[in-house]
Design a protein around this motif. Structure first.
Motif, PDB file in Angstrom:
ATOM      1  N   GLU A  67       2.873   3.816  -3.595  1.00  0.00           N
ATOM      2  CA  GLU A  67       2.541   4.996  -4.400  1.00  0.00           C
ATOM      3  C   GLU A  67       3.151   6.266  -3.827  1.00  0.00           C
ATOM      4  O   GLU A  67       3.667   7.108  -4.557  1.00  0.00           O
ATOM      5  CB  GLU A  67       1.031   5.152  -4.531  1.00  0.00           C
ATOM      6  CG  GLU A  67       0.637   6.213  -5.537  1.00  0.00           C
ATOM      7  CD  GLU A  67      -0.845   6.182  -5.859  1.00  0.00           C
ATOM      8  OE1 GLU A  67      -1.243   6.895  -6.799  1.00  0.00           O
ATOM      9  OE2 GLU A  67      -1.595   5.450  -5.188  1.00  0.00           O
ATOM     10  N   ARG A  68       3.130   6.398  -2.503  1.00  0.00           N
ATOM     11  CA  ARG A  68       3.670   7.622  -1.904  1.00  0.00           C
ATOM     12  C   ARG A  68       5.192   7.710  -2.031  1.00  0.00           C
ATOM     13  O   ARG A  68       5.769   8.790  -1.917  1.00  0.00           O
ATOM     14  CB  ARG A  68       3.261   7.719  -0.432  1.00  0.00           C
ATOM     15  CG  ARG A  68       3.838   6.642   0.461  1.00  0.00           C
ATOM     16  CD  ARG A  68       3.491   6.857   1.924  1.00  0.00           C
ATOM     17  NE  ARG A  68       3.962   5.776   2.748  1.00  0.00           N
ATOM     18  CZ  ARG A  68       5.221   5.634   3.165  1.00  0.00           C
ATOM     19  NH1 ARG A  68       6.141   6.518   2.809  1.00  0.00           N
ATOM     20  NH2 ARG A  68       5.557   4.610   3.935  1.00  0.00           N
ATOM     21  N   LEU A  69       5.850   6.580  -2.304  1.00  0.00           N
ATOM     22  CA  LEU A  69       7.305   6.596  -2.461  1.00  0.00           C
ATOM     23  C   LEU A  69       7.734   7.366  -3.708  1.00  0.00           C
ATOM     24  O   LEU A  69       8.875   7.791  -3.814  1.00  0.00           O
ATOM     25  CB  LEU A  69       7.845   5.162  -2.538  1.00  0.00           C
ATOM     26  CG  LEU A  69       7.637   4.281  -1.305  1.00  0.00           C
ATOM     27  CD1 LEU A  69       8.171   2.884  -1.560  1.00  0.00           C
ATOM     28  CD2 LEU A  69       8.312   4.884  -0.075  1.00  0.00           C
ATOM     29  N   GLU A 117       6.239  10.203  -4.907  1.00  0.00           N
ATOM     30  CA  GLU A 117       5.675  11.551  -4.929  1.00  0.00           C
ATOM     31  C   GLU A 117       6.704  12.627  -5.235  1.00  0.00           C
ATOM     32  O   GLU A 117       6.371  13.650  -5.842  1.00  0.00           O
ATOM     33  CB  GLU A 117       4.979  11.851  -3.591  1.00  0.00           C
ATOM     34  CG  GLU A 117       3.712  11.029  -3.371  1.00  0.00           C
ATOM     35  CD  GLU A 117       3.112  11.255  -1.989  1.00  0.00           C
ATOM     36  OE1 GLU A 117       3.789  11.924  -1.156  1.00  0.00           O
ATOM     37  OE2 GLU A 117       1.998  10.767  -1.743  1.00  0.00           O
ATOM     38  N   ASN A 118       7.939  12.442  -4.841  1.00  0.00           N
ATOM     39  CA  ASN A 118       8.950  13.501  -4.978  1.00  0.00           C
ATOM     40  C   ASN A 118       9.841  13.345  -6.208  1.00  0.00           C
ATOM     41  O   ASN A 118      10.809  14.095  -6.354  1.00  0.00           O
ATOM     42  CB  ASN A 118       9.817  13.545  -3.713  1.00  0.00           C
ATOM     43  CG  ASN A 118       9.014  13.937  -2.482  1.00  0.00           C
ATOM     44  OD1 ASN A 118       8.127  14.785  -2.561  1.00  0.00           O
ATOM     45  ND2 ASN A 118       9.313  13.308  -1.354  1.00  0.00           N
ATOM     46  N   TRP A 167      -1.853   2.304 -13.495  1.00  0.00           N
ATOM     47  CA  TRP A 167      -0.908   3.362 -13.119  1.00  0.00           C
ATOM     48  C   TRP A 167      -0.062   3.814 -14.305  1.00  0.00           C
ATOM     49  O   TRP A 167       0.966   4.450 -14.124  1.00  0.00           O
ATOM     50  CB  TRP A 167       0.041   2.847 -12.040  1.00  0.00           C
ATOM     51  CG  TRP A 167      -0.550   2.724 -10.675  1.00  0.00           C
ATOM     52  CD1 TRP A 167      -1.875   2.645 -10.336  1.00  0.00           C
ATOM     53  CD2 TRP A 167       0.170   2.652  -9.447  1.00  0.00           C
ATOM     54  NE1 TRP A 167      -2.026   2.511  -8.988  1.00  0.00           N
ATOM     55  CE2 TRP A 167      -0.774   2.517  -8.404  1.00  0.00           C
ATOM     56  CE3 TRP A 167       1.519   2.671  -9.124  1.00  0.00           C
ATOM     57  CZ2 TRP A 167      -0.407   2.420  -7.068  1.00  0.00           C
ATOM     58  CZ3 TRP A 167       1.888   2.565  -7.791  1.00  0.00           C
ATOM     59  CH2 TRP A 167       0.933   2.453  -6.781  1.00  0.00           C
ATOM     60  N   LYS A 211       0.814  -1.221   0.000  1.00  0.00           N
ATOM     61  CA  LYS A 211       0.000   0.000   0.000  1.00  0.00           C
ATOM     62  C   LYS A 211       0.843   1.263   0.000  1.00  0.00           C
ATOM     63  O   LYS A 211       0.418   2.299  -0.512  1.00  0.00           O
ATOM     64  CB  LYS A 211      -0.931  -0.015   1.220  1.00  0.00           C
ATOM     65  CG  LYS A 211      -2.020  -1.075   1.148  1.00  0.00           C
ATOM     66  CD  LYS A 211      -2.920  -1.026   2.374  1.00  0.00           C
ATOM     67  CE  LYS A 211      -4.030  -2.073   2.275  1.00  0.00           C
ATOM     68  NZ  LYS A 211      -4.899  -2.052   3.471  1.00  0.00           N
ATOM     69  N   GLU A 212       2.043   1.189   0.565  1.00  0.00           N
ATOM     70  CA  GLU A 212       2.862   2.395   0.707  1.00  0.00           C
ATOM     71  C   GLU A 212       3.625   2.760  -0.551  1.00  0.00           C
ATOM     72  O   GLU A 212       4.270   3.808  -0.618  1.00  0.00           O
ATOM     73  CB  GLU A 212       3.857   2.236   1.869  1.00  0.00           C
ATOM     74  CG  GLU A 212       5.024   1.281   1.611  1.00  0.00           C
ATOM     75  CD  GLU A 212       4.734  -0.155   1.997  1.00  0.00           C
ATOM     76  OE1 GLU A 212       5.705  -0.910   2.217  1.00  0.00           O
ATOM     77  OE2 GLU A 212       3.539  -0.519   2.092  1.00  0.00           O
TER      78      GLU A 212
END
Length: 230
Positions: free
Chosen positions: A54-56, A58-59, A82, A51-52
């Motif tokens: 996608e946020r990896l 973001e930058n 995606w 689950k985590e």
């Protein structure tokens, strides 16, 4: 599915690497990266993305997908929704129909690998995967540190997932195939990808092909048709 950073610093570009069956980070320790952070996905006993994940991303200004072997199928399956995330998508020595008499590994051979899998037979598999003794001698120094029972479980689960998911889409923009692949018959790989508009064929390249490049940067350059910096 597990994730692990092969390279992580403060880069603004990231590669998501979908590893092949039975592997971990160990065989890829020789691959350097100057321009990219590299996040590896592996161990497909659970086919779902963490689950985590996608946020990896973001930058990052760019995110690139590289899938190898059975990871080609898994990547196509899990990242279809995606597609907009990726700046580029590359499939290496794999098929969207990986258990198939014409476009993948023949079903009888796939089942035979499962039935006969043990500590001795997997070394023979690695030898074929490397395309011969020279590359296998390099590979032996960085063998996957996976338990044979979990490797077998992973292969059984992958067989079930592949047989129960008919794939009619393709997320890959570039395909790289080696004509010395002893795991996927090269003729079958060509049946699978022969009409792809951006297909790179490499003479003499075995299934495990990561000694072809000194770095992930070199692999990315080749996928774009650029000359290596070396």
């Amino acid at each position: 599915m597990k994730i692990e950073w092969l390279h992580k610093s403060t880069k603004d570009k990231c590669i998501v690497f979908m590893n092949g069956w039975g592997c971990d980070a160990n065989p890829f320790q020789s691959m350097q990266s100057n321009d990219y952070d590299v996040l590896m996905c592996y161990d497909y006993r659970d086919i779902l993305l963490p689950k985590e994940i996608e946020r990896l991303f973001e930058n990052y200004q760019e995110v690139h997908l590289i899938s190898w072997s059975l990871g080609v199928f898994v990547g196509n399956l899990v990242y279809n929704q995606w597609k907009e995330l990726f700046t580029s998508t590359i499939a290496i020595n794999g098929s969207l129909h990986p258990i198939d008499n014409l476009k993948g590994i023949p079903p009888a051979i796939f089942q035979g690998t499962i039935d006969g899998l043990n500590e001795k037979s997997i070394e023979k598999f690695w030898l074929r995967m490397c395309g011969g003794k020279d590359n296998f001698d390099l590979f032996k120094n960085r063998m996957p540190k996976r338990n044979i029972d979990e490797q077998k479980e992973e292969l059984i689960i992958l067989q079930e997932v592949i047989q129960n998911h008919f794939i009619e889409w393709n997320v890959y923009q570039t395909v790289i195939l080696g004509n010395k692949d002893l795991i996927f018959p090269f003729e079958n790989l060509m049946n699978s990808w022969g009409e792809h508009k951006n297909l790179i064929q490499k003479d003499g390249m075995p299934h495990f092909c990561f000694y072809e490049w000194d770095s992930w940067d070199d692999l990315m350059r080749e996928s774009k048709g650029e000359t290596s910096a070396n």
